[in-house]
Design a protein around this motif. Structure first.
Motif, PDB file in Angstrom:
ATOM      1  N   ALA A   4      -0.013   9.648  41.653  1.00  0.00           N
ATOM      2  CA  ALA A   4      -0.691  10.791  41.156  1.00  0.00           C
ATOM      3  C   ALA A   4      -0.851  10.721  39.717  1.00  0.00           C
ATOM      4  N   LEU A   5       0.369  10.443  39.019  1.00  0.00           N
ATOM      5  CA  LEU A   5       0.271  10.578  37.614  1.00  0.00           C
ATOM      6  C   LEU A   5      -0.847   9.450  37.008  1.00  0.00           C
ATOM      7  N   ALA A   6      -0.842   8.376  37.477  1.00  0.00           N
ATOM      8  CA  ALA A   6      -2.120   7.249  37.182  1.00  0.00           C
ATOM      9  C   ALA A   6      -3.488   7.667  37.390  1.00  0.00           C
ATOM     10  N   ALA A   7      -3.359   8.522  38.718  1.00  0.00           N
ATOM     11  CA  ALA A   7      -4.867   8.779  38.790  1.00  0.00           C
ATOM     12  C   ALA A   7      -5.120  10.038  38.002  1.00  0.00           C
ATOM     13  N   ALA A   8      -4.486  10.859  37.852  1.00  0.00           N
ATOM     14  CA  ALA A   8      -4.890  11.899  36.948  1.00  0.00           C
ATOM     15  C   ALA A   8      -4.868  11.560  35.512  1.00  0.00           C
ATOM     16  N   ILE A   9      -4.296  10.562  35.167  1.00  0.00           N
ATOM     17  CA  ILE A   9      -4.610  10.234  33.596  1.00  0.00           C
ATOM     18  C   ILE A   9      -6.045   9.346  33.742  1.00  0.00           C
ATOM     19  N   GLY A  10      -6.283   8.616  34.790  1.00  0.00           N
ATOM     20  CA  GLY A  10      -7.526   8.047  34.947  1.00  0.00           C
ATOM     21  C   GLY A  10      -8.690   8.956  34.722  1.00  0.00           C
ATOM     22  N   ALA A  11      -8.396  10.165  35.551  1.00  0.00           N
ATOM     23  CA  ALA A  11      -9.409  11.213  35.305  1.00  0.00           C
ATOM     24  C   ALA A  11      -9.413  11.606  34.135  1.00  0.00           C
ATOM     25  N   GLY A  12      -8.364  11.683  33.296  1.00  0.00           N
ATOM     26  CA  GLY A  12      -8.510  12.274  32.049  1.00  0.00           C
ATOM     27  C   GLY A  12      -9.375  11.429  31.181  1.00  0.00           C
ATOM     28  N   ILE A  13      -9.373  10.244  31.352  1.00  0.00           N
ATOM     29  CA  ILE A  13      -9.911   9.378  30.403  1.00  0.00           C
ATOM     30  C   ILE A  13     -11.418   9.366  30.959  1.00  0.00           C
ATOM     31  N   GLY A  14     -11.782   9.041  32.071  1.00  0.00           N
ATOM     32  CA  GLY A  14     -13.011   8.853  32.687  1.00  0.00           C
ATOM     33  C   GLY A  14     -14.037  10.269  32.659  1.00  0.00           C
ATOM     34  N   SER A  15     -13.066  11.385  32.876  1.00  0.00           N
ATOM     35  CA  SER A  15     -13.897  12.631  33.237  1.00  0.00           C
ATOM     36  C   SER A  15     -13.874  13.300  31.869  1.00  0.00           C
ATOM     37  N   SER A  16     -12.915  12.984  30.913  1.00  0.00           N
ATOM     38  CA  SER A  16     -12.632  14.091  29.929  1.00  0.00           C
ATOM     39  C   SER A  16     -13.178  13.353  28.426  1.00  0.00           C
TER      40      SER A  16
END
Length: 299
Positions: free
Chosen positions: A221-233
């Motif tokens: 979950a943490l890895a996926a959320a961090i990936g979202a942070g980089i890609g989508s933010s």
């Protein structure tokens, strides 16, 4: 309609013809916006894998923390020297970051990536049409609304909470476009984006602490959320801020009609969310409304 007025080194407004100025001109601007849109949708797809553990609000909170951690050291905004004229769009933009992303991610969780982003796109389309006074643009707005009806086919079994969340994201995206242009005109580089991400992080920090105490941050979950942070933010916030200094807010809002297509394709490839014929017709109706409006936009 708020637009960004380019400024020369002497501080005087640059000629209108230089709105698309800079190295590469319009082609580079379009390529950058396409890259930003693709990054946003891939990041959203990756982030959805964290929903079972921390939910959409948790992913949003991590996204904002990642954005702040990356952008603050890069932009190094002098927060203590900001004037109120600089602070008010930054504070507003920070609230919009949190609300917009919460609406979109909740919609992605409930109605799927392609449908959620198509709903969200009504925000940029609204920016493009907000000051229109022509019958053709009014017809475009009606046609886009009809496309949404076709796309969602509202009925007793419809997920109205998911639809409402998507519309909340649409309102947030419209505000994001206008506030980002305003903040970018008052602060250099990525300072506005970094400061606004920090504001959004402060707003969502209680949720992060709660989830951590509950032990809900698994490695996946943490890895996926961090990936979202980089890609989508991080990536789109930086790209969009740069583009809103190069192109008018109305053109930016119109051009981003590519988002529903990118979202639908990303959902199909990465999440296995296959849209039927009716859904694709609805998506294409919304995009057609945008294309007609784009043809009438002075760039």
């Amino acid at each position: 309609m708020t637009t960004v007025t380019p400024v020369t080194t002497a501080g005087a407004p640059a000629p209108r013809a230089e709105v698309f100025g800079g190295r590469g001109g319009l082609p580079v601007s379009i390529a950058t916006m396409l890259f930003s849109g693709t990054s946003t949708q891939v990041g959203a797809a990756v982030g959805s894998h964290a929903f079972p553990a921390i939910g959409p609000p948790g992913v949003v909170a991590v996204r904002q923390l990642v954005a702040a951690c990356v952008l603050l050291p890069v932009a190094r905004p002098p927060l203590h020297r900001f004037t109120w004229r600089q602070w008010w769009p930054v504070l507003s933009l920070g609230v919009v970051f949190a609300v917009m992303n919460f609406g979109v991610y909740t919609a992605v969780d409930r109605v799927g990536l392609g449908l959620a982003i198509t709903l969200e796109f009504l925000g940029p389309l609204g920016v493009a049409l907000a000051r229109s006074r022509t019958r053709r643009d009014a017809a475009c707005a009606v046609f886009a609304g009809a496309g949404v009806v076709v796309l969602l086919a509202p009925g007793p079994d419809s997920d109205f909470l998911g639809i409402g969340a998507g519309l909340l994201g649409a309102a947030g995206w419209a505000a994001y476009i206008l506030l980002n242009a305003e903040a970018g005109a008052r602060l250099p580089g990525l300072q506005a984006t970094a400061a606004a991400s920090t504001v959004a992080t402060v707003l969502t920090l209680p949720l992060l602490i709660t989830l951590a105490v509950q032990g809900r941050f698994t490695g996946t979950a943490l890895a996926a959320a961090i990936g979202a942070g980089i890609g989508s933010s991080v990536v789109p916030y930086a790209c969009d801020l740069m583009m809103l200094r190069r192109v008018p807010a109305r053109f930016f809002g119109v051009f981003m009609s590519v988002q529903p297509v990118l979202a639908s394709l990303t959902g199909t490839v990465l999440l296995g969310e296959l849209l039927g014929v009716r859904e694709w017709v609805g998506v294409l109706m919304v995009i057609t409304a945008n294309v007609v409006t784009a043809a009438r936009t002075r760039v």
